[in-house]
Scaffold this motif. Structure first.
Motif, PDB file in Angstrom:
ATOM      1  N   LEU A 119      13.303  41.530 -13.389  1.00 17.69           N
ATOM      2  CA  LEU A 119      13.380  43.035 -13.852  1.00 17.69           C
ATOM      3  C   LEU A 119      13.609  43.929 -12.839  1.00 17.69           C
ATOM      4  O   LEU A 119      14.008  45.000 -13.223  1.00 17.69           O
ATOM      5  CB  LEU A 119      12.155  43.058 -14.571  1.00 17.69           C
ATOM      6  CG  LEU A 119      11.628  42.345 -15.633  1.00 17.69           C
ATOM      7  CD1 LEU A 119       9.789  42.473 -16.398  1.00 17.69           C
ATOM      8  CD2 LEU A 119      12.726  42.627 -16.426  1.00 17.69           C
ATOM      9  N   LYS A 122      17.873  44.833 -12.308  1.00 12.57           N
ATOM     10  CA  LYS A 122      18.324  44.577 -13.928  1.00 12.57           C
ATOM     11  C   LYS A 122      19.986  45.020 -13.323  1.00 12.57           C
ATOM     12  O   LYS A 122      20.795  44.614 -14.913  1.00 12.57           O
ATOM     13  CB  LYS A 122      18.060  45.544 -15.224  1.00 12.57           C
ATOM     14  CG  LYS A 122      16.705  45.550 -15.934  1.00 12.57           C
ATOM     15  CD  LYS A 122      16.142  46.349 -16.460  1.00 12.57           C
ATOM     16  CE  LYS A 122      14.572  45.893 -16.970  1.00 12.57           C
ATOM     17  NZ  LYS A 122      14.517  47.120 -17.810  1.00 12.57           N
ATOM     18  N   LEU A 125      20.954  41.275 -13.479  1.00 19.17           N
ATOM     19  CA  LEU A 125      21.089  40.530 -15.033  1.00 19.17           C
ATOM     20  C   LEU A 125      22.206  40.984 -15.687  1.00 19.17           C
ATOM     21  O   LEU A 125      21.626  39.911 -16.369  1.00 19.17           O
ATOM     22  CB  LEU A 125      19.075  40.554 -15.125  1.00 19.17           C
ATOM     23  CG  LEU A 125      18.054  40.776 -14.494  1.00 19.17           C
ATOM     24  CD1 LEU A 125      16.758  40.665 -15.418  1.00 19.17           C
ATOM     25  CD2 LEU A 125      17.945  39.035 -14.329  1.00 19.17           C
ATOM     26  N   SER A 126      22.090  42.045 -15.433  1.00 19.19           N
ATOM     27  CA  SER A 126      23.404  42.328 -16.841  1.00 19.19           C
ATOM     28  C   SER A 126      24.148  41.931 -16.574  1.00 19.19           C
ATOM     29  O   SER A 126      25.486  41.583 -17.419  1.00 19.19           O
ATOM     30  CB  SER A 126      24.035  43.948 -16.392  1.00 19.19           C
ATOM     31  OG  SER A 126      24.383  43.996 -14.535  1.00 19.19           O
ATOM     32  N   MET A 136      16.758  42.852 -20.429  1.00 19.43           N
ATOM     33  CA  MET A 136      16.374  43.828 -20.491  1.00 19.43           C
ATOM     34  C   MET A 136      16.075  45.097 -21.061  1.00 19.43           C
ATOM     35  O   MET A 136      16.092  46.346 -20.634  1.00 19.43           O
ATOM     36  CB  MET A 136      18.048  43.926 -20.035  1.00 19.43           C
ATOM     37  CG  MET A 136      19.475  42.624 -20.130  1.00 19.43           C
ATOM     38  SD  MET A 136      19.292  43.016 -18.636  1.00 19.43           S
ATOM     39  CE  MET A 136      20.631  44.549 -18.533  1.00 19.43           C
TER      40      MET A 136
END
Length: 440
Positions: A119, A122, A125-126, A136
């Motif tokens: 986290l 991010k 992670l996108s 998100m």
């Protein structure tokens, strides 16, 4: 938004039930413990929420193991976990590897730490999640905070023998539904909230059931297609068997005709021999010639009979061969079905290998890009050093020219000083002589 809140509420409730049941039992939990199984199911649904579908030459697929692999790069402590998951031979799909990763992280009591590292990045992670995914948004941070409470649990999970690839992730809401009829008057507000939570859980259950029904329908369609293909193959095989039966019957008819012809021929030859014998007895003339002729005819008839018997044996052998061919055809159909199953398993393995090669190619491209950037920076520095070296050489040439000019000026000054000293000496001698004459 409502789906994210429902998933977060389910995660709260699953963690609460898991911790309460584990503390009440006071023992180490194993993989057969129902609250622990349901926790992993809810966790899988949370990680799958808003997951982007990756396209390949086989089709589209979603796997939450892709984001979990980033933890190995961001946190070096998780490298042993990732390598142990990849080295498990019984895991052949990314879903099974993701489930094994969650099992090992819970046993290490570092699931909250690993997800917090994800986290915090991010931007990485996108690539795997949609912008409105649970991981998100703020609900992801709340879930990571809730996962810290799992550190009070000791889990002893055995991955050997577990079929993690083909498990169906369905949430059992019966563990979380509460009976609110026996509550006191002072706890009516808590009962209302519990009823609302149960309503959300039932809605989520309906949604998951509809998803499972859709998956089952797609599986049924695939099975119907394979069944129709197998039926077509079976009809083709039955047609071939019918054709072989017809050929066998035709061969039987031909054999019967050959037998009838041979029997008729034998009867005719018998009648002929009888007539010849009668004529032989009556006439008794040309006994030797006629006897030799009859003997030759008898030999020819025996040869013909032997040939007919051989043809009969050949026809019987062909019949046996046809029966063996039918058995071989049946065996061939069974072997084709086995090869189809093996080819499907090989296809799944090829999918997994392609995914691993895709991740390796991404890693290689990133390292190559870093090396290119380093090379470009080194080239810039070399250009700067070359320009500074040229400037220093220009300065050195200028200083050499200035030194030569100064040396020439020094020589000229020395020559002028020599001439002036000689003129001064002459003037001093003149003054001395004048001064001496003046004194005298």
């Amino acid at each position: 938004m409502e789906e994210r809140s429902n998933l977060m509420n389910m995660m709260k409730l699953s963690i609460k039930v898991l911790i309460q049941s584990a503390l009440s039992l006071g023992r180490t939990l194993d993989s057969d413990f129902p609250p622990l199984q349901q926790f992993f199911v809810v966790m899988e649904h949370c990680l799958k929420h808003g997951l982007r579908a990756k396209k390949s030459f086989i089709g589209q697929h979603k796997s939450f193991f892709g984001p979990l692999e980033l933890v190995e790069k961001l946190c070096p402590e998780a490298s042993d976990l990732a390598t142990s998951v990849r080295n498990l031979p019984e895991l052949k799909t990314p879903i099974g590897r993701g489930r094994a990763w969650l099992y090992l992280a819970v046993m290490q009591k570092k699931l909250a730490d690993y997800l917090k590292v994800l986290l915090d990045h991010k931007n990485l992670l996108s690539e795997f999640y949609e912008p409105d995914a649970l991981m998100m948004e703020e609900e992801g941070a709340v879930i990571v905070g809730l996962l810290v409470g799992l550190n009070v649990i000791d889990a002893n999970l055995c991955l050997k023998g577990e079929d993690l690839d083909s498990q169906v992730a369905v949430i059992d809401f019966s563990l979380y539904l509460k009976d609110t009829q026996n509550t006191d008057d002072g706890k009516q507000d808590g009962g209302i909230t519990a009823v609302l939570d149960q309503k959300h859980y039932v809605e989520e259950l309906n949604r998951h059931l509809s998803c499972t029904v859709g998956d089952l329908q797609t599986k049924i369609e695939c099975l119907e297609k394979t069944n129709s293909k197998l039926q077509e193959e079976l009809t083709a095989a039955t047609d071939r068997i019918k054709a072989l039966h017809e050929e066998q019957q035709e061969l039987k008819k031909e054999n019967e005709l050959i037998r009838e012809r041979s029997e008729k021929h034998v009867e005719v030859t018998k009648q002929d021999t009888k007539v010849e014998l009668e004529t032989y007895k009556q006439t008794r003339q040309g006994l030797d010639e006629m006897y030799s002729d009859v003997w030759k005819q008898m030999k020819e008839e025996k040869k013909i009979r032997m040939e007919l018997e051989k043809e009969l044996e050949l026809q019987i052998g062909m019949k046996i061969e046809m029966e063996i061919a039918m058995k071989l055809l049946e065996k061939d159909t069974h072997e084709k079905q086995d090869t189809l199953v093996a080819l499907r398993q090989q296809l799944e393995e090829v999918k997994a290998i392609n995914l691993q090669m895709f991740h390796k190619s991404q890693n290689a491209e990133s390292s190559l890009q870093q090396k290119k950037e380093a090379i470009s920076s080194f080239e810039g520095k070399t250009h700067q050093m070359m320009s500074s070296i040229k400037q220093m050489e220009d300065r050195l040439q200028r200083t050499e020219k200035a030194r030569q000019v100064a040396e020439e000026k020094n020589i000229q000054l020395k020559q002028e000083m020599g001439g002036k000293t000689e003129s001064l000496k002459q003037q001093l001698t003149q003054l001395d002589s004048k001064w001496y004459s003046y004194i005298l």
